[in-house]
Write a protein that holds these residues in place. Structure first.
Motif, PDB file in Angstrom:
ATOM      1  N   GLN A  32       0.833  -1.204   0.000  1.00 40.95           N
ATOM      2  CA  GLN A  32       0.000   0.000   0.000  1.00 40.95           C
ATOM      3  C   GLN A  32       0.867   1.254   0.000  1.00 40.95           C
ATOM      4  O   GLN A  32       0.549   2.239  -0.674  1.00 40.95           O
ATOM      5  N   ALA A  36       0.952   4.204  -2.753  1.00 41.13           N
ATOM      6  CA  ALA A  36       0.740   5.598  -2.341  1.00 41.13           C
ATOM      7  C   ALA A  36       1.917   6.475  -2.766  1.00 41.13           C
ATOM      8  O   ALA A  36       1.710   7.610  -3.229  1.00 41.13           O
ATOM      9  N   ASN A  37       3.129   5.963  -2.634  1.00 39.85           N
ATOM     10  CA  ASN A  37       4.309   6.729  -3.058  1.00 39.85           C
ATOM     11  C   ASN A  37       4.293   6.966  -4.561  1.00 39.85           C
ATOM     12  O   ASN A  37       4.629   8.059  -5.029  1.00 39.85           O
ATOM     13  N   HIS A  39       1.626   7.083  -6.475  1.00 40.82           N
ATOM     14  CA  HIS A  39       0.553   8.051  -6.724  1.00 40.82           C
ATOM     15  C   HIS A  39       1.019   9.468  -6.375  1.00 40.82           C
ATOM     16  O   HIS A  39       0.760  10.417  -7.121  1.00 40.82           O
ATOM     17  N   ASN A  40       1.706   9.594  -5.259  1.00 43.00           N
ATOM     18  CA  ASN A  40       2.227  10.889  -4.837  1.00 43.00           C
ATOM     19  C   ASN A  40       3.215  11.447  -5.870  1.00 43.00           C
ATOM     20  O   ASN A  40       3.197  12.642  -6.187  1.00 43.00           O
TER      21      ASN A  40
END
Length: 66
Positions: A32, A36-37, A39-40
């Motif tokens: 996850q 998230a990284n 996406h960031n």
């Protein structure tokens, strides 16, 4: 003595189950975090692109200053 060994065996099995559960949860959280990284990073790149484009458009407006 045998009851103590049985009790110890049960506790050891519970500890091993918990350890396996925590490892699985840790792996899931790592995945996850990687998503998230990523996406960031994509969002940061989009912000940079938008800022560059806005600066370019503003520079074309007569009398506009950055």
């Amino acid at each position: 003595m045998e009851s103590q060994l049985n009790s110890l065996d049960i506790k050891l099995r519970q500890m091993l189950e918990l350890c396996q559960s925590l490892r699985a949860e840790n792996q899931k959280l790592r995945q996850q975090l990687a998503v998230a990284n990523d996406h960031n990073k994509q969002l940061s790149e989009r912000v940079i692109y938008a800022r560059t484009r806005m600066e370019s458009l503003l520079s074309k407006i007569p009398g506009a200053e950055l």
